[in-house]
Design a protein around this motif. Structure first.
Motif, mmCIF file in Angstrom:
data_model
loop_
_atom_site.group_PDB
_atom_site.id
_atom_site.type_symbol
_atom_site.label_atom_id
_atom_site.label_comp_id
_atom_site.label_asym_id
_atom_site.label_seq_id
_atom_site.Cartn_x
_atom_site.Cartn_y
_atom_site.Cartn_z
ATOM 1 N N LEU A 67 0.871 -1.181 0.000
ATOM 2 C CA LEU A 67 0.000 0.000 0.000
ATOM 3 C C LEU A 67 0.908 1.231 0.000
ATOM 4 C CD1 LEU A 67 -2.623 -1.076 2.725
ATOM 5 C CD2 LEU A 67 -2.603 -1.585 0.269
ATOM 6 N N THR A 68 0.513 2.262 -0.706
ATOM 7 C CA THR A 68 1.351 3.454 -0.859
ATOM 8 C C THR A 68 0.627 4.665 -0.259
ATOM 9 O OG1 THR A 68 0.364 4.103 -2.951
ATOM 10 C CG2 THR A 68 2.182 2.502 -3.058
ATOM 11 N N ASP A 69 1.282 5.809 -0.259
ATOM 12 C CA ASP A 69 0.574 7.054 0.046
ATOM 13 C C ASP A 69 1.207 8.186 -0.770
ATOM 14 O OD1 ASP A 69 2.808 7.978 1.460
ATOM 15 O OD2 ASP A 69 1.971 7.503 3.429
ATOM 16 N N ASP A 70 0.842 9.438 -0.466
ATOM 17 C CA ASP A 70 1.310 10.508 -1.352
ATOM 18 C C ASP A 70 2.792 10.851 -1.146
ATOM 19 O OD1 ASP A 70 0.878 11.601 1.105
ATOM 20 O OD2 ASP A 70 -0.410 13.247 0.422
ATOM 21 N N ARG A 71 3.403 10.371 -0.057
ATOM 22 C CA ARG A 71 4.852 10.566 0.136
ATOM 23 C C ARG A 71 5.624 9.310 -0.252
ATOM 24 N NH1 ARG A 71 6.326 10.916 5.148
ATOM 25 N NH2 ARG A 71 4.316 10.119 5.831
ATOM 26 N N GLN A 72 5.115 8.173 0.163
ATOM 27 C CA GLN A 72 5.762 6.888 -0.152
ATOM 28 C C GLN A 72 5.102 6.362 -1.427
ATOM 29 O OE1 GLN A 72 8.181 6.482 2.178
ATOM 30 N NE2 GLN A 72 7.288 5.902 4.114
ATOM 31 N N THR A 73 5.440 7.009 -2.528
ATOM 32 C CA THR A 73 4.850 6.670 -3.825
ATOM 33 C C THR A 73 5.561 5.444 -4.403
ATOM 34 O OG1 THR A 73 6.452 8.058 -4.921
ATOM 35 C CG2 THR A 73 4.381 9.129 -4.283
ATOM 36 N N PRO A 74 5.019 4.848 -5.490
ATOM 37 C CA PRO A 74 5.741 3.740 -6.117
ATOM 38 C C PRO A 74 7.183 4.116 -6.479
ATOM 39 C CG PRO A 74 3.493 3.776 -6.912
ATOM 40 C CD PRO A 74 3.654 5.003 -6.055
ATOM 41 N N ALA A 75 7.426 5.341 -6.947
ATOM 42 C CA ALA A 75 8.798 5.742 -7.316
ATOM 43 C C ALA A 75 9.718 5.769 -6.089
ATOM 44 C CB ALA A 75 8.778 7.120 -7.987
ATOM 45 N N VAL A 76 9.227 6.290 -4.977
ATOM 46 C CA VAL A 76 10.040 6.354 -3.744
ATOM 47 C C VAL A 76 10.330 4.938 -3.229
ATOM 48 C CG1 VAL A 76 9.971 7.095 -1.318
ATOM 49 C CG2 VAL A 76 9.222 8.667 -3.132
ATOM 50 N N ILE A 77 9.335 4.083 -3.293
ATOM 51 C CA ILE A 77 9.526 2.696 -2.822
ATOM 52 C C ILE A 77 10.512 1.974 -3.755
ATOM 53 C CG2 ILE A 77 8.364 0.495 -2.363
ATOM 54 C CD1 ILE A 77 5.779 2.242 -1.837
ATOM 55 N N ALA A 78 10.379 2.219 -5.061
ATOM 56 C CA ALA A 78 11.291 1.581 -6.028
ATOM 57 C C ALA A 78 12.737 1.985 -5.738
ATOM 58 C CB ALA A 78 10.900 1.977 -7.451
ATOM 59 N N GLN A 79 12.946 3.257 -5.430
ATOM 60 C CA GLN A 79 14.301 3.741 -5.128
ATOM 61 C C GLN A 79 14.877 2.975 -3.919
ATOM 62 O OE1 GLN A 79 16.102 6.326 -6.756
ATOM 63 N NE2 GLN A 79 17.749 5.500 -5.474
ATOM 64 N N ALA A 80 14.047 2.796 -2.887
ATOM 65 C CA ALA A 80 14.512 2.082 -1.684
ATOM 66 C C ALA A 80 14.817 0.616 -2.006
ATOM 67 C CB ALA A 80 13.446 2.179 -0.590
ATOM 68 N N LEU A 81 14.013 -0.001 -2.846
ATOM 69 C CA LEU A 81 14.240 -1.412 -3.188
ATOM 70 C C LEU A 81 15.500 -1.565 -4.046
ATOM 71 C CD1 LEU A 81 10.547 -2.527 -3.880
ATOM 72 C CD2 LEU A 81 11.981 -3.158 -1.917
ATOM 73 N N LEU A 82 15.750 -0.611 -4.929
ATOM 74 C CA LEU A 82 16.978 -0.659 -5.745
ATOM 75 C C LEU A 82 18.203 -0.500 -4.841
ATOM 76 C CD1 LEU A 82 15.770 1.415 -8.820
ATOM 77 C CD2 LEU A 82 16.418 -1.005 -8.820
ATOM 78 N N GLU A 83 18.098 0.444 -3.883
ATOM 79 C CA GLU A 83 19.226 0.654 -2.949
ATOM 80 C C GLU A 83 19.467 -0.593 -2.091
ATOM 81 O OE1 GLU A 83 18.219 4.251 -0.874
ATOM 82 O OE2 GLU A 83 18.516 5.470 -2.674
ATOM 83 N N ALA A 84 18.407 -1.399 -1.890
ATOM 84 C CA ALA A 84 18.552 -2.633 -1.091
ATOM 85 C C ALA A 84 19.080 -3.788 -1.939
ATOM 86 C CB ALA A 84 17.208 -3.008 -0.476
ATOM 87 N N GLY A 85 19.293 -3.540 -3.229
ATOM 88 C CA GLY A 85 19.940 -4.562 -4.051
ATOM 89 C C GLY A 85 19.045 -5.312 -5.008
ATOM 90 N N LEU A 86 17.755 -4.958 -5.088
ATOM 91 C CA LEU A 86 16.922 -5.645 -6.077
ATOM 92 C C LEU A 86 17.368 -5.261 -7.483
ATOM 93 C CD1 LEU A 86 14.983 -6.068 -3.527
ATOM 94 C CD2 LEU A 86 13.177 -6.248 -5.228
#
Ligand SMILES: C[S@@+](CC[C@H](N)C(=O)[O-])C[C@H]1O[C@@H](n2cnc3c(N)ncnc32)[C@H](O)[C@@H]1O
Length: 230
Positions: A149-168
């Motif tokens: 689930l997302t919100d207006d701050r934790q958007t799909p783009a912001v979550i994607a950035q965190a997942l890429l930084e985690a090595g996905l």
């Protein structure tokens, strides 16, 4: 005197169409109707007093308690399943289970996987709505797929950035499912983590990620406890 139970009923993006007929009349004739503004807008013909949850869960609970004491019928409108990352758990801080009658609609998770035609019994069900991303990142690693689930701050783009930084892997398969349940506005976008960085979506969406890493056995699956009031 036995107090009437407070009806806590879920609504999807299908609006009134997602409410069982047996309960529609209870919403329309409730003395007090509480909910997020989106949910309240689905019932313009409801006759009772309206209370938007922007007043805060404490004030809403006070009004519901007063309605109960006065023998008034009170209804709380929720999104999807009230007990899945919803207002249900917040209400349980103020009311005993026997004082509430929960009628769930399908959760956004269910509707997302239905739109994708994918099984979800093996999915991690995560929320970035008003919460830190580290739980989401850890949770993605526990299962072959995850819905977030997302919100207006934790958007799909912001979550994607965190997942890429985690090595996905940047080519990790993802889907963004918007406005679920709304026959005219529902949309599913198939994409990848790296493409997500440049994309924007309707505010109401669920991000599905197919894990590209081997499951991390050192990470416990996340819990589903929640206190969000929408
Ligand atoms: C506080 S959570 C509520 C979840 C809800 N209790 C459920 O069972 O689906 C709100 C988040 O759920 C997701 N959501 C709720 N309704 C949605 C819809 N119709 N379409 C897409 N996502 C939705 C969005 O990520 C939104 O920010």
């Amino acid at each position: 005197m036995t107090h009437p139970r407070i009806l806590v009923i879920g609504v999807t993006g299908a609006g009134q169409g997602s409410v069982p007929v047996a309960y529609l009349d209870q919403i329309l004739t409730a003395d007090v109707l509480v909910g997020g503004s989106r949910q309240l807008d689905y019932f313009p013909e409801a006759r009772g007093e309206r209370l938007t949850l922007t007043c805060g869960i404490g004030a809403a609970a006070d009004r519901l308690r007063a309605a109960q004491a006065a023998g008034q019928r009170a209804v709380v409108l929720a999104s999807g399943d009230p007990l899945c990352y919803g207002i249900g758990s917040s209400l349980r801080r103020f009311f005993a289970a026997e004082e509430l009658l929960f009628v769930p609609a399908p959760t956004a998770y269910q509707l997302a996987f239905a739109a994708l035609g994918e099984a979800w019994h093996d999915a991690a069900l995560l929320s970035a709505h008003n919460r830190p991303l580290d739980t989401v990142v850890a949770g993605v690693r526990t299962a072959p797929k995850a819905a977030i689930l997302t919100d207006d701050r934790q958007t799909p783009a912001v979550i994607a950035q965190a997942l890429l930084e985690a090595g996905l892997d940047p080519t990790t398969r993802c889907a963004v499912c918007e406005n679920l349940g709304d026959a005219e506005q529902q949309r599913v976008v198939m994409t990848t983590l790296t493409e997500l960085l440049e994309q924007t979506f309707a505010p109401l969406n669920v991000l599905v990620v197919w894990n590209s890493l081997p499951p991390d056995a050192s990470v416990s699956p996340p819990t589903s406890e929640d206190t969000d009031a929408e």
